[in-house]
Design an enzyme around this catalytic site. Structure first.
Site, short mmCIF file in Angstrom:
data_model
loop_
_atom_site.label_atom_id
_atom_site.label_comp_id
_atom_site.label_asym_id
_atom_site.label_seq_id
_atom_site.Cartn_x
_atom_site.Cartn_y
_atom_site.Cartn_z
N GLU A 1 -15.20 2.86 11.82
CA GLU A 1 -14.75 4.25 11.85
C GLU A 1 -15.62 5.15 12.73
OE1 GLU A 1 -14.27 5.13 7.72
OE2 GLU A 1 -12.77 3.55 7.48
N HIS B 1 -2.85 0.22 -5.41
CA HIS B 1 -4.13 0.53 -4.76
C HIS B 1 -5.28 -0.19 -5.43
CE1 HIS B 1 -7.63 3.22 -3.60
NE2 HIS B 1 -7.16 2.77 -2.47
N HIS B 2 -6.06 -0.93 -4.61
CA HIS B 2 -7.25 -1.63 -5.07
C HIS B 2 -8.44 -1.24 -4.22
CE1 HIS B 2 -4.72 -5.22 -6.83
NE2 HIS B 2 -4.74 -4.19 -7.64
N GLU B 3 -9.22 -0.26 -4.64
CA GLU B 3 -10.46 0.06 -3.93
C GLU B 3 -11.57 -0.80 -4.53
OE1 GLU B 3 -11.46 1.93 -1.21
OE2 GLU B 3 -13.28 0.79 -1.67
N HIS C 1 -7.63 -1.32 3.96
CA HIS C 1 -8.42 -0.26 4.58
C HIS C 1 -9.89 -0.67 4.58
CE1 HIS C 1 -5.61 3.31 5.10
NE2 HIS C 1 -4.85 2.25 4.84
N GLU C 2 -10.66 -0.09 5.53
CA GLU C 2 -12.03 -0.57 5.80
C GLU C 2 -11.98 -2.11 5.83
OE1 GLU C 2 -11.60 1.20 2.70
OE2 GLU C 2 -11.42 3.01 3.92
N GLU D 1 -6.28 -0.42 8.23
CA GLU D 1 -6.86 0.75 8.85
C GLU D 1 -7.73 0.24 9.99
OE1 GLU D 1 -8.89 4.82 7.12
OE2 GLU D 1 -9.78 2.91 6.52
N GLU E 1 -8.14 10.72 7.50
CA GLU E 1 -9.01 11.36 6.51
C GLU E 1 -10.17 12.12 7.15
OE1 GLU E 1 -8.54 8.16 6.91
OE2 GLU E 1 -10.34 6.98 6.58
#
Lengths: 673, 673
Positions: free
Chosen positions: B172, B374-376, B454-455, B473, B479
């Protein structure tokens, strides 16, 4: 369209707050320690109020724990002063002053691990060093370091002189001169000249049981530590408490100021060997250049160089001309098949049939000459360590008190055993090799033997702690003039003075008086070969040419036999990196002074003032200089003039150096005139 | 004085000999494989007879065996041709042609190990890929790779667009535009424009069970592969036989040519999942921007975003406006203390008390809307993998067929378990993470669930093999316009098209119609927000603003609801990296065409020819453009014009883009006119 700069996740709280600062004894250099909004630790350096290093990160990535690089809070910061003058048993100068301000910063994580990490800065008037300290603490008994996050973000653009790191397991490159922003990954010392004219050298001190630091260009003027890789496991594994090597920055207003800076030595621990009177600076000859120019071989056969007969002839030559040592390479078994970068077959105790080690050693003792031992490992330290003690015992018994070791290996190709006894392949400057070299030096010290390592790990000043580690190679040496493509250009030796030599003595092996390699001429004049003995410091200096060639130049040979290898004082009279340099040194054992000068491919006239000579005395200046028609390319490179002048302190001398040339002068005092 | 170039030990025999060569189907690009005097393998690439990549090294450093990089001899070289057109289940275009010449080179060491190493080149008219093959052989059953020695020595200077690698565990960054010679260590894709005007992108394809390749600047125009580190053990450990990922180079005469190049997909293996009709390109809204602008929190408390009530309201909004999915972040336990880069507390099956997962899922089914799971993980994949199957089972039971995963972590801070079950910390793109992501994708596929990471680890075209890996992502996303310092400048999204997007679909999440972040305005116009749905390809597209904000812009909201997320054709009409771009795409499910255009901080007028429209038909062009007074800075950024024109093939359109602006046009055919 516009050039954007790299930026990651920057929370609104990302402000840097100074948590500790300190200045050098005369306030020239100051250091700030800062925390950002996420508790990331930074340091910044300024000189006379001007930023030198912008806020740069500190921290670690651990192999088996969460990274140690954020959520830090200050526990305590302590500032102390230190001032001591100590004596070197041998060196470029007899006395060195160690005068600094120490800033010790203790940090602790506010995050759930709550781990501690300390940083110590030693701030000198002409540079600084800092190191990390992993204190004893529960949960972090074994520290497995995946990477060090130390950054060096230079405040202004600069020109850099550097060699690439991570390319092969040696430092044997010509130096590149590029904008700092175009450096790739560099070894230290890396020397730079900033836009505003400051000279700086990045290096490290006291590399003990740790992996060497490479400097990886991140972008702009920013560099990051990149530890030499371990092929298996973390890059560094240590038991806490321990300290890392010092990350060092030497700063001077002249290029010569870097050479006169003792910061690297000062950051090392004092001598741990006690009486080291057995470490004797000296000069030596040997069976070496014969192989590089194709007249002889290391391995067996008709052309085998290390025969009993030829060795005895070298011993006679050494005795006759006053050289203490005779190096013999290729005396032991193992050179005959595919040895390069493997070394499976070396036997460090068994000689070739045509080499009678006992007889040669006896003959040397009888002649008052010392054999210089030789251990080529081809990087196979697993094999070498299995024979190390026996090999050193053998030499000790035979009166050999100086050994040249060798580690010829290619990329990451050092063969070693890890803690578990498994064979691993490592870089020449990985933690396992840092341990190996000190093991060899310690075993040698037990037997009063000095070590001169070739294709070594870089010098980080450990000669202060282990004075029997007298020299090493660690750069592109004379052998490249034998077969190198290209050979060393004149600028190379000038570059060495301001880069490699900043780390410590180099066994460059000058004295190729024939100025001939293997079918290619040296890019040097004869006077320059003599000057190198003063320009390139080492407590052991080889007269590297074959004895037959040396004999053809009686006057220069006499100079080499007489020039000291140990000094009381050293001063750089002038110099620019890669261009030219003049160095004055005072003999440790007489009142004689010497100056040596060398230039790159341009002819130069250098004015020097003899203000270093003792007042009230006349000196005889014995000058070896290039002749008026001398040029480093072509036959005139052999032409030199030997002349004598009567001088005294304050006199001005004009040194005329030919293109690629040099000059050396010996100043011998008369009785008070 | 003179600038010397880095050179190591170069034996007299160091000549390069061509041992194999081949050219692309139309002979535009040719590859040579060479050996030097020490048997080091090199490759070289030329285009139309001009060198593109100078002879560059091939080989490996092994962790537990001698390096595999020299003493090679050619065993055999085989050239074959391949030409196939295959259909994508979803994508930027329906059909892709895979047409190349393959050169398979088998090498064997002449040294004592006698090991074999093969290299396969696939040479396209617009680029190439090559990979190593470790064949089955005695003595090298387990291949432990310490480093890959692959080099890329560019034949001419270039300008590079790049982001740094090895800085933190994410991609990022804003892109840096620098001379190629000033790049530090870069992630791929790295895109360059050479002095002679060629556009090239370096990347890799099919990153499977291997460590990601970073590009480390060595010096000059030369780069070297630097594999993403493993914190413990070798960087890569595999059982032979196996092949490495493809090292790729895409070459085009225009920037857009890189975008139209399917080389990365073509080098991946075909779909292994069979019928993937359950992978449904779509658009979604969700509880997400609320948190980024500080209106809600992921964690518990008064401002908790993921409540049953608010989720039902989002489901109603999705049903009303025709969005298939509703993403809910912060629904599960674990967000409340020090979660960042640790994630010790996440429970992927337990919801916060104020979120009734069962009720919400039932309500969604009733409304014909899909919950987007969603799984962070915060990079704690050791924890995630221990709950993975249960967490996916739960979603599958509830009818959730799309899951957004997250790996927010800092430098080398992914927490994983190695083969032995030990906790290790790794980089986001290390071998252990390459394995992890495919494990998640495979487990999800068993349950007919699509994954949007993501990430993530970078995209290398694996969507061809696993079509349920729909997007990720992997770059600085929307964001950063919420809280980023700075927010994404207009050039950023243009840069993405020619760098990150070359690797695959990105879930950038456009559609912030309010053009407001958390106390900072977006650097965008409203028309540009719409254009991004065509400019930035993804099979899943979010309307990222809060539902309250979206509702305030009924006409733009309607456009977003209607714009396709799956295409039959894609053409880049114009573009320069970081400056501007115009892309035309044809709907996969109708005869509609769309064009999207965006510019950097400069206002531009772009001429496009509608030669892509079907002949003999009239189209209604529904245009959303910046108003004449629109500028991306200030209140006028909200001003846009919606107008309609009647056009047909061959017509010219003039697109007027405001500074930081954009334009999007939908072309709907009438009956034959």
């Amino acid at each position: 369209m516009s050039l954007t700069t790299s930026i990651g996740w920057v929370p609104p709280s990302y402000g840097l707050t100074v948590i500790a600062e300190a200045a050098s004894p005369d306030n020239t250099i100051s250091v700030q320690v800062l925390l950002d909004g996420d508790g990331r630790a930074h340091y910044a350096v300024s000189r006379k109020g001007e930023a030198v290093i912008k806020p740069s990160r500190l921290g670690f990535i651990l192999a088996d724990q969460h990274q140690l690089e954020r959520n830090f809070a200050l526990v305590a910061a302590e500032t102390t002063r230190f001032d001591e003058t100590w004596e070197q048993p041998w060196g470029e100068r007899r006395f060195s002053r160690n005068h600094y301000t120490q800033l010790h910063v203790r940090l602790k994580e506010s995050a759930r691990e709550g781990r501690s990490l300390n940083v110590t800065f030693r701030i000198y008037d002409k540079g600084l060093g800092f190191r990390y300290e992993f204190p004893e603490q529960g949960g972090l008994e074994t520290v497995n370091i995946a990477e060090e996050l130390t950054e060096f973000d230079m405040a202004e653009p600069a020109t850099a002189w550097w060699i690439p790191a991570g390319e092969w397991s040696r430092y044997e490159y010509l130096y590149q001169k590029t904008p700092l922003s175009e450096v790739g990954q560099a070894h230290t010392p890396m020397t730079i000249r900033t836009q505003s004219g400051l000279y700086m050298a990045f290096h490290e001190a006291a590399l003990v049981d740790y992996s060497a630091m490479w400097l990886r260009h991140v972008g702009g003027q920013k560099f990051k530590a990149s530890l030499s890789p371990a092929s298996t496991g973390p890059k560094v594994s240590r038991q806490a408490p321990f300290t890392t090597p010092w990350r060092t920055l030497q700063i001077a207003e002249t290029a010569g100021g870097l050479v006169e800076n003792d910061l690297i030595l000062n950051l090392n621990e004092p001598n741990v060997l006690g009486d080291v009177s057995w470490v004797v600076p000296h000069k030596y000859i040997g069976i070496w250049w014969d192989m590089h120019i194709g007249l002889a071989t290391w391995g067996a056969g008709d052309k085998h160089g290390a025969t009993t007969e030829r060795t005895k002839a070298y011993i006679d030559f050494a005795a006759e001309h006053g050289f203490r040592g005779v190096l013999i390479e290729g005396w032991n078994l193992g050179w005959d098949s595919d040895w390069f970068a493997r070394g499976f077959d070396f036997d460090f105790c068994k000689a070739y049939p045509d080499f009678d080690l006992e007889a040669v050693a006896a003959y040397a003792r009888e002649k008052g000459v010392r054999i210089v031992g030789h251990h080529e490992t081809a990087g196979n330290i697993a094999l070498y360590e299995s024979q190390l003690e026996a090999a050193l015992d053998l030499y000790a018994r035979l009166g050999v008190d100086s050994v040249k070791t060798g580690y010829v290996a290619d990329v990451g190709g050092v063969r070693a055993r890890d803690d578990k006894g498994n064979i691993v392949y490592a870089w020449h400057d990985s933690q396992i090799m840092a341990r190996h070299h000190l093991k060899v030096v310690a075993e040698a010290a037990k037997r009063k033997i000095s070590i001169n390592a070739h294709e070594p790990i870089k010098d980080t000043g450990l000669r202060r702690t282990y004075p029997n580690w007298v020299a090493r190679e660690g750069a592109r040496g004379m052998e490249y003039n034998g077969w190198g493509n290209p050979p060393n250009p004149p600028e190379h030796e000038i570059n060495l003075v301001f880069t490699r030599l900043l780390s410590g003595p180099m066994d460059y092996t000058p004295g190729i008086l024939s100025l001939e390699g293997n079918g290619q001429p040296l890019q040097s004049t004869l006077a320059r070969q003599l000057a190198l003995y003063v320009v390139l410091y080492s407590p052991i200096q080889m007269a590297a040419d074959t004895m037959e060639n040396l004999a053809r130049y009686p006057e220069p040979l006499r100079f080499i036999a007489d020039v000291p290898a140990d000094w009381a004082e050293t001063r750089v009279l002038n110099g620019e990196i890669g261009d030219f340099v003049t160095i004055a040194r005072k003999d440790r054992h007489s009142d004689d002074w010497y100056i040596g000068a060398a230039t790159d491919e341009e002819a130069r006239t250098l004015e020097v003032v003899l203000d270093f000579l003792e007042d009230g005395r006349f000196y005889e200046a014995q000058i070896y200089r290039d002749a008026d028609d001398t040029h480093y390319i072509g036959e005139t490179r052999h032409n030199y003039v030997q002349e004598t002048k009567r001088v005294r302190t304050g006199d001005r001398l004009t040194l005329k150096l030919a293109a690629g040339g040099g000059q050396v002068i010996r100043f011998t005092p008369h009785s008070v005139g």
